[in-house]
Write an enzyme that holds these catalytic residues in place. Sequence first.
Site, PDB file in Angstrom:
ATOM      1  N   SER A  16       0.293  -0.911  -0.130  1.00 53.01           N
ATOM      2  CA  SER A  16       0.157  -0.204   0.098  1.00 53.01           C
ATOM      3  C   SER A  16       1.067   1.323   0.097  1.00 53.01           C
ATOM      4  O   SER A  16       1.993   1.367  -0.889  1.00 53.01           O
ATOM      5  CB  SER A  16      -0.899  -0.102   1.216  1.00 53.01           C
ATOM      6  OG  SER A  16      -2.362   0.869   0.938  1.00 53.01           O
ATOM      7  N   ASP A  36      -8.398  -6.617  -4.948  1.00 54.52           N
ATOM      8  CA  ASP A  36      -7.885  -5.139  -4.179  1.00 54.52           C
ATOM      9  C   ASP A  36      -9.196  -4.385  -4.611  1.00 54.52           C
ATOM     10  O   ASP A  36      -8.756  -4.416  -5.982  1.00 54.52           O
ATOM     11  CB  ASP A  36      -7.738  -4.706  -4.103  1.00 54.52           C
ATOM     12  CG  ASP A  36      -6.412  -3.121  -3.538  1.00 54.52           C
ATOM     13  OD1 ASP A  36      -7.150  -2.059  -3.528  1.00 54.52           O
ATOM     14  OD2 ASP A  36      -5.294  -3.373  -3.018  1.00 54.52           O
ATOM     15  N   HIS A  81      -7.601  -6.022  -0.082  1.00 58.84           N
ATOM     16  CA  HIS A  81      -6.532  -4.403  -0.212  1.00 58.84           C
ATOM     17  C   HIS A  81      -6.273  -5.106   2.008  1.00 58.84           C
ATOM     18  O   HIS A  81      -4.828  -5.405   1.372  1.00 58.84           O
ATOM     19  CB  HIS A  81      -7.191  -3.132  -0.316  1.00 58.84           C
ATOM     20  CG  HIS A  81      -5.423  -2.637   0.219  1.00 58.84           C
ATOM     21  ND1 HIS A  81      -4.719  -1.602  -0.542  1.00 58.84           N
ATOM     22  CD2 HIS A  81      -5.439  -1.802   1.046  1.00 58.84           C
ATOM     23  CE1 HIS A  81      -3.453  -0.999  -0.390  1.00 58.84           C
ATOM     24  NE2 HIS A  81      -3.961  -0.870   0.858  1.00 58.84           N
TER      25      HIS A  81
END
Lengths: 345, 345
Positions: A135, A289, A318
């Site tokens: 991320s 995601d 995610h």
Amino acid sequence: MNNYYSQQNHGPFELIGIGDLQLEEGGTLPDCRLAVSLHGQLNAAKDNAILVPTWYSGTSKIMEQVYIGTGRALDPDKYFIICVNQIGGGLSTSPSNSNGPDFPQIRIGDDVRAQYRLLTEHFGLTSLALVVGGSMGAQQTYEWAVRYPEFVKRAAPMAGTARNTEHDFLFTETLIDAITTDPGFHKGLYHSPEQVAAGLRRHAQLWTVMGWSTEFFRTRRHQALGFASMAEFVDTFMTGYFASMDPNNLLCMAWKWQRGDVSRHTAGDLPAALGRIKAKTYVMPISHDMFFPVSDCQTEQLLISGSEFRPLQSVDGHLGLFGTDAQMVAQFDANIRELLATPVV
Amino acid sequence: MNNYYSQQNHGPFELIGIGDLQLEEGGTLPDCRLAVSLHGQLNAAKDNAILVPTWYSGTSKIMEQVYIGTGRALDPDKYFIICVNQIGGGLSTSPSNSNGPDFPQIRIGDDVRAQYRLLTEHFGLTSLALVVGGSMGAQQTYEWAVRYPEFVKRAAPMAGTARNTEHDFLFTETLIDAITTDPGFHKGLYHSPEQVAAGLRRHAQLWTVMGWSTEFFRTRRHQALGFASMAEFVDTFMTGYFASMDPNNLLCMAWKWQRGDVSRHTAGDLPAALGRIKAKTYVMPISHDMFFPVSDCQTEQLLISGSEFRPLQSVDGHLGLFGTDAQMVAQFDANIRELLATPVV
């Protein structure tokens, strides 16, 4: 001070000063300190160092818990693993331990230059065997590989992009708005996160909608994780996760996240920026995601010479980054083990 | 009164009273009026009627503009097409034309019973050749097929589910919160939507994040539609679309949307509820829909005897319903033409 960001909750970590940090948006972050957790030893050749940056809201602690361990790909018996908490995350210099709402705007590039100073001046490193992060950790990984192409031998950006998308920017804007529109936020001059509880709860709801996946809920993964209903999952797990965090810290990170963009080095030319990368790179999006989707990540991977596309399969989306899906963590290990075994120049 | 919901903007439509409507949540909606737009003529056999219900925020106008026309699958030269605006949508009996925040809670089943009364008592129908609708229109389509299985000969739920998911419920909750947390909302006692402009803008942002798709923005569809950036797309198109709508109307529809569930007929047993359907059914999710995703729709389709799975391909996602992707509209026509050509008992 916010007790959430304690050694007890997130340690052991050490605070290492890297001096004043010139910021890309102008001005200086005086006496910048990075919270660092170390695992393993640097070898004599100084070629076994691995850098692990952190994501939005996360600290070095979850990286240790989920990704590092003896026998794992990130093995402290073999590697010198340096987890560096991002500026604004609460452990390193952040709004919550300095000037709150007056904290300056920080860029991904500021973090990476601070980390470079730490690695070169404090640890005396001349290269990194690997940079790996998820991320916002992926944003930092890309920034490292583009900014210091000779220094980074391998890179594994997971569930993140080199240049943030307009869609992702807007998702993050909704997170910011959830916090700042709470009357208790008082333009950042709240006395504790409890005053911003309603905004933090809405922020947690948005994370629930976008952070996992529709398939996660359809297949009742939230129940497998121990929550009878979506409502309980939101009220207990998701709201509980964010409730003690400092809103100004979250906003500092969100602003930074929105603007992650390696093409700042090349006047907006993304192919040129990614063309700089010399690291052997595995691009690892997560299959489900919803805001760093596979398609956006693959578009970038195709611009990186010699890179490989290694999507991780998980309906957790995610937030599979949290390590909720053991099978996904195993895929991470298999990929990183293979990447680390790949010879580099 | 809110001038947005005018004949000029949404007509021609006629208001047809169906009397007092008993509500599933208790109480009565007195003098319930349905706003109806009619296209084509009922034939002598009375077997060419098609019902088109409306979605969240939409009216009969967009259904006409995008889906109905001579030479189209929904051809007024062949069929008697009845577009009925949902209760709470602003044209039929709604908060904005009655008692605002004191408007009662409405269920999908209330709409469908009101429509049934309209079709049987006002138009003298004994069957429908087809019910077809998108999103909340799909919820009503499923409710029709389960509640009145003999009446509905064909059904085409598009981009919607028979039983709403927990994930979708929470997404809708974030829409509700965006509006109700605006200080200008005043518990529904605002004087005009302008007072709730900030909340409506956040609501539009959330629709932008979830309503289209990441692929839509990655492939620059928003630019193809005439907007230079995401910010302009949000500020002009999305915010503009919702800005004049009545917040209490939106909240009435959102509450209803969250609770769409045909298994209320069978004590929560979804297979039993969908097992009641006798209509020839085409289930038509949109490939890139982020909150009524293909997987959730297919799970239900597999429970409907004799049904067919007919996903529509479009990166425009859920809001492809707006007719932004001509190729998707063509797929709709091809499927509906084929469905209407299928003999039924």
